[in-house]
Design an enzyme around this catalytic site. Structure first.
Site, short mmCIF file in Angstrom:
data_model
loop_
_atom_site.label_atom_id
_atom_site.label_comp_id
_atom_site.label_asym_id
_atom_site.label_seq_id
_atom_site.Cartn_x
_atom_site.Cartn_y
_atom_site.Cartn_z
N SER A 192 -0.61 30.63 -58.11
CA SER A 192 0.43 30.88 -57.16
C SER A 192 -0.59 30.97 -55.76
O SER A 192 -1.95 31.05 -56.00
CB SER A 192 1.25 31.56 -57.23
N TYR A 219 14.27 34.90 -49.72
CA TYR A 219 13.47 35.05 -50.75
C TYR A 219 12.09 35.66 -50.43
O TYR A 219 11.76 36.85 -51.15
CB TYR A 219 13.26 33.62 -51.53
N GLU A 249 -0.01 18.20 -53.95
CA GLU A 249 1.59 18.51 -53.77
C GLU A 249 2.33 17.03 -53.91
O GLU A 249 1.83 15.96 -53.23
CB GLU A 249 1.74 19.19 -52.58
N CYS A 303 45.67 8.28 -52.72
CA CYS A 303 45.35 8.96 -51.63
C CYS A 303 45.04 8.14 -50.50
O CYS A 303 43.83 7.31 -50.51
CB CYS A 303 44.43 10.13 -51.69
N ASP A 313 14.29 29.82 -47.82
CA ASP A 313 12.91 30.35 -48.23
C ASP A 313 12.54 31.74 -47.71
O ASP A 313 12.01 32.84 -48.48
CB ASP A 313 12.02 29.52 -47.88
N CYS A 337 46.95 13.36 -47.82
CA CYS A 337 48.00 13.09 -48.72
C CYS A 337 48.76 14.07 -49.25
O CYS A 337 49.76 14.02 -50.01
CB CYS A 337 47.54 12.09 -50.03
N LYS A 343 2.73 31.33 -43.25
CA LYS A 343 4.09 30.75 -43.35
C LYS A 343 4.73 30.89 -42.00
O LYS A 343 4.73 31.57 -41.50
CB LYS A 343 5.17 31.40 -44.14
N GLU A 395 -5.56 23.35 -44.19
CA GLU A 395 -4.67 22.13 -44.13
C GLU A 395 -3.43 22.57 -44.07
O GLU A 395 -2.79 24.00 -44.33
CB GLU A 395 -5.26 21.18 -45.16
N LYS A 453 -8.37 28.20 -46.71
CA LYS A 453 -9.22 28.44 -47.94
C LYS A 453 -11.02 28.51 -47.49
O LYS A 453 -11.22 27.86 -46.57
CB LYS A 453 -9.31 27.10 -48.90
N TYR A 472 -5.30 18.13 -52.97
CA TYR A 472 -6.01 19.15 -52.33
C TYR A 472 -7.15 19.97 -53.05
O TYR A 472 -8.09 20.51 -52.60
CB TYR A 472 -5.14 20.02 -51.36
N CYS A 516 40.75 16.01 -54.25
CA CYS A 516 42.05 15.41 -54.31
C CYS A 516 41.97 14.09 -55.46
O CYS A 516 41.15 13.26 -55.26
CB CYS A 516 42.17 14.68 -53.00
N LYS A 574 0.31 23.24 -45.39
CA LYS A 574 1.18 23.49 -46.58
C LYS A 574 2.31 22.63 -46.96
O LYS A 574 3.25 22.86 -45.89
CB LYS A 574 1.58 25.03 -46.45
N CYS A 599 45.70 18.24 -50.13
CA CYS A 599 44.80 17.46 -49.42
C CYS A 599 45.22 17.15 -48.21
O CYS A 599 46.48 16.79 -47.80
CB CYS A 599 44.82 15.98 -50.12
N ASP A 620 5.55 20.95 -48.09
CA ASP A 620 6.42 21.55 -48.92
C ASP A 620 7.32 20.61 -50.09
O ASP A 620 8.15 19.89 -49.83
CB ASP A 620 7.77 21.90 -47.96
S1 IVH Z 1 -4.08 24.86 -52.56
C1 IVH Z 1 -3.73 28.13 -56.05
N1 IVH Z 1 -2.96 23.64 -50.66
O1 IVH Z 1 1.75 25.85 -52.14
C2 IVH Z 1 -2.70 27.38 -55.92
N2 IVH Z 1 -1.45 24.61 -52.15
O2 IVH Z 1 2.94 28.61 -52.44
C3 IVH Z 1 -2.68 26.76 -54.30
N3 IVH Z 1 0.85 23.81 -51.52
O3 IVH Z 1 1.25 26.37 -55.63
C4 IVH Z 1 -3.35 25.46 -54.25
N4 IVH Z 1 0.32 22.42 -49.77
O4 IVH Z 1 2.09 24.33 -54.81
C5 IVH Z 1 -2.82 24.25 -51.67
N5 IVH Z 1 -2.44 22.39 -48.71
C6 IVH Z 1 -2.29 22.97 -49.98
C7 IVH Z 1 -0.77 23.28 -50.28
C8 IVH Z 1 -0.54 23.89 -51.32
C9 IVH Z 1 1.19 23.05 -50.70
C10 IVH Z 1 1.65 24.52 -52.47
C11 IVH Z 1 1.16 24.59 -53.97
C12 IVH Z 1 1.05 26.18 -54.31
C13 IVH Z 1 2.15 26.70 -53.59
C14 IVH Z 1 2.10 28.00 -53.10
#
Ligand code: IVH
Length: 671
Positions: free
Chosen positions: A83, A37, A170, A427, A34, A407, A310, A113, A286, A222, A422, A115, A404, A117
């Site tokens: 996003s 990226y 999520e 084998c 990640d 074998c 991150k 809170e 937020k 969330y 194989c 994030k 192999c 995965d």
């Molecule tokens: S809030 C506007 N809260 O992270 C969309 N997202 O990298 C954000 N994610 O698309 C929504 N944990 O899929 C929010 N506690 C959390 C999250 C969360 C994981 C994901 C979500 C979002 C992505 C963005």
């Protein structure tokens, strides 16, 4: 850089990011870490910011990510699923806070809170009933995964109040479920998932809800989309409100006013990260006040009022001592890096899978190289990259076997598989793996016959296939290391007892490709004995709910093999039971149908009306012809007419065929 260089770099970046993002979102199989990226994406954003005239519509920065897969019907998100902006350092986080304070004119509360995965999910409820679940897709159009989310136990199917609303959250796979799933897949000769996120995405986007159900997915919710409709004015209240309605929310949610305290929060969870049951990759911040959120609004792609911090990837450096190639019972060879032990994210790591030959070549990993390690999805140790500066002079490329190691027969790539295989059915390494699988718990369950004893029996040429296990004598076993009278008798009794096992244990134990324990049970229930199964047509097999063509093809190929036929005869000769002895699933329980009065209407693509009625009756439902106030549920296929209208007017619960699939897959055998 002159403008031409910028153009060239932009084109390159866009192509690479699109390729990486497709692999991640659409194929659920990431090509890089990640953080790699993120870095490329950042570079693209920065170049575009310097040269706004060069921003094109097809740039990944202008799209949310994810493509809509054609296998699912589409859902339009009335409120787009955006996003989120992200930052990678505390300084950038402070800048975000400064920006917010400037815009608002004051210090403000943040709700923070973890994030998670996983992958984003939207859930729609009408009058308290769950009616639709969808993925984010490209942000505006997602995939309809209603039937699948119906199988996720922590998603309420009915809220504690009859409200109409949409929530988002999520979907993730717990780390332990992920470990089990990959073990199972390895046993069945299937490709393993790279990390829990990909496993969750792959499990949710299944055409067969029964598969999703088995995968044990969970959620953290969330976002309350239409918070305006309720007396909710902050994110904190929204979380409380959703919790009360029955949603699973993350316990990390906290309202904080001070950026220094947020930094403590980050530190705390970075420490806790490894001990959590789910993968996280950062924290989300937020603005707590929903009215302020609305005022600040969104850019094309991301809300202005929230940001993800991150976590930096945890890395350790070590040296590759060797590359081992091991073989599974399906003949696939897997390379493993053997390394100087090193501490990484809470555990000592000395081995890391290199997956396949392609990865070794891609990353140019050589024996003797110094490498950086990370944990994919918080769990699996992986080589991130070679530290080229530390490569000793004259180091040769890692040797890729052509034959192999067990074998010596020539290795091949089947169809367009990346895996080296194989294909010698004789084998010894594959046979040993197969014998150990036959004896394993979910298969014949031969107590005391682990891989080490199998190895000895094989070395001493006492067994060459599974039927020989039943021919072992006291004298044979007395030649094994450390075997005395008691252990010999115990093992002989254990082997002997398995002759009475029900057919599904044998079917699973034979190690037929794609036939896992569950499929074996369904096959045994349906065909009752091995001869009937061997004589069944592919269609008869594929027609079993949740079996399908892959398994049918694999069984057909397996039983057509003359050596397999001989093996079955030999097993019969030593009196191994070949019939199903368990009870059938008639004895089953399904909360959606048991005791319910149900009407079926419209055209169903995959069910015959009469057979469905019989199946539901077996599950304890009463099927009637017309909708009345006593009807509990209407199953409405395509072109449903007056019965659908009547059910709506009487407020009867209605499900479509997809949801029916999901409900049926909730059936539990209580035998
Ligand atoms: S809030 C506007 N809260 O992270 C969309 N997202 O990298 C954000 N994610 O698309 C929504 N944990 O899929 C929010 N506690 C959390 C999250 C969360 C994981 C994901 C979500 C979002 C992505 C963005």
């Amino acid at each position: 850089m002159n403008i031409e260089d910028v153009q060239t770099r932009l084109t390159k970046l866009k192509a690479r990011i699109t390729e990486l993002s497709n692999a991640y979102y659409t194929k659920d199989a990431p090509l890089v870490e990640d953080s790699e990226y993120d870095q490329l994406y950042r570079e693209l954003e920065e170049l575009e910011a310097e040269h706004p005239e060069l921003v094109t519509n097809d740039s990944p920065t202008q799209k949310v990510g994810g493509e809509v897969l054609s296998d699912f019907s589409k859902v339009t998100h009335d409120v787009p699923m955006l996003s989120m902006g992200d930052v990678f350092s505390l300084e950038e986080l402070e800048e975000f806070d400064q920006r917010m304070q400037k815009n608002i004119g004051n210090k403000t509360d943040y709700n923070v809170e973890l994030k998670i995965d996983g992958l984003a999910l939207s859930l729609v409820y009408e009058n308290g009933k769950l009616v639709q679940g969808s993925t984010r897709g490209d942000g505006v159009i997602g995939e309809d995964v209603t039937a699948n989310i119906m199988t996720i136990t922590d998603i309420p199917k009915e809220l504690s109040e009859p409200l109409t609303l949409e929530v988002r959250g999520e979907c993730y796979m717990p780390k332990t479920s992920f470990g089990k799933l990959n073990d199972e897949r390895e046993n069945e000769g299937l490709a393993t998932f790279a990390n829990p996120r990909n496993a969750a995405a792959g499990s949710l986007r299944q055409l067969d809800p029964a598969v999703t159900k088995k995968r044990n997915l969970s959620t953290f919710i969330y976002t309350l989309v239409n918070a305006d409709d309720f007396e909710v004015s902050t994110q904190e209240e929204a979380i409380e409100f959703m919790k009360k309605l029955g949603f699973h929310t993350n316990p990390s949610s906290k309202t904080i006013n001070d950026i220094a305290e947020i930094e403590n929060y980050i530190e705390l969870y970075q420490e806790k990260r490894d001990s959590l049951e789910y993968g996280i990759d950062g924290i989300v911040l937020k603005i707590n006040d929903l009215a302020l959120q609305q005022e600040l609004g969104n850019t094309v792609k991301v809300p202005r009022w929230e940001i993800a911090y991150k976590f930096p990837p945890e890395r350790s450096e070590t040296i590759i001592k060797d590359i081992e190639w091991t073989i599974g019972r399906t003949g696939v060879l897997t390379p493993t890096a053997v390394m100087d032990p090193v501490q990484l994210a809470g555990t000592t790591v000395s081995r890391a899978t290199l997956h396949n030959e392609e990865m070794i070549k891609d990353k140019d990993i050589r024996i003797g190289d110094t490498v950086l390690l990370h944990k994919a999805g918080d769990i699996i140790p992986e080589v991130s990259k070679v530290v080229i500066a530390k490569r000793p002079e004259g180091l040769e490329e890692a040797p890729i076997p052509t034959n192999c190691p067990y074998c010596d027969s020539e290795l091949v790539h089947l169809e367009d598989e990346v895996a080296l295989r194989c294909i010698n059915p004789k084998c010894p390494a594959q046979i040993k793996e197969g014998l150990a699988h036959f004896a394993s718990r979910n298969a014949m369950n031969i107590d005391g016959l682990g891989p080490r004893i199998v190895e000895q029996l094989f070395q001493k040429e006492m067994i060459k296939d599974v039927s020989d296990l039943y021919k072992l004598t006291f004298d044979d076993l007395s030649q094994l290391e450390g075997f005395k009278e008691k252990s010999i008798n115990n093992l002989l009794t254990a082997i002997n007892n398995t002759k009475n096992n029900s057919l599904e244990k044998l079917l699973y134990g034979l190690g037929i490709r794609h036939v896992g324990a569950k499929a074996a049970k369904l096959l045994a229930e349906r065909f009752k004995d091995i001869d009937t199964l061997m004589n069944a047509s592919k269609k008869e097999v594929a027609d079993i709910n949740t079996i399908g063509e892959t398994i049918a093809d694999s069984l057909h190929a397996y039983f057509s093999n003359i050596e397999v036929q001989t093996l079955i005869t030999e097993l019969k000769d030593v009196n191994v039971n070949m019939s199903y002895t368990g009870s059938t699933t008639i004895n089953s329980n399904n909360e959606h149908f048991s005791g319910k009065t149900i009407v079926i209407t419209g055209t169903l693509a995959n069910y015959k009306r009469k057979e469905l009625a019989e199946q539901l009756e077996e599950l304890g439902a009463k099927i009637t012809g017309s909708v009345t106030k006593n009807t509990d549920l209407l199953i409405a296929g395509e072109k449903a007419g007056s019965k659908l209208d009547k059910a709506k007017s009487l407020d009867v619960a209605i499900i479509n065929e997809k949801m029916l699939d999901g409900y049926l897959s909730d059936t539990q055998s209580i035998d």
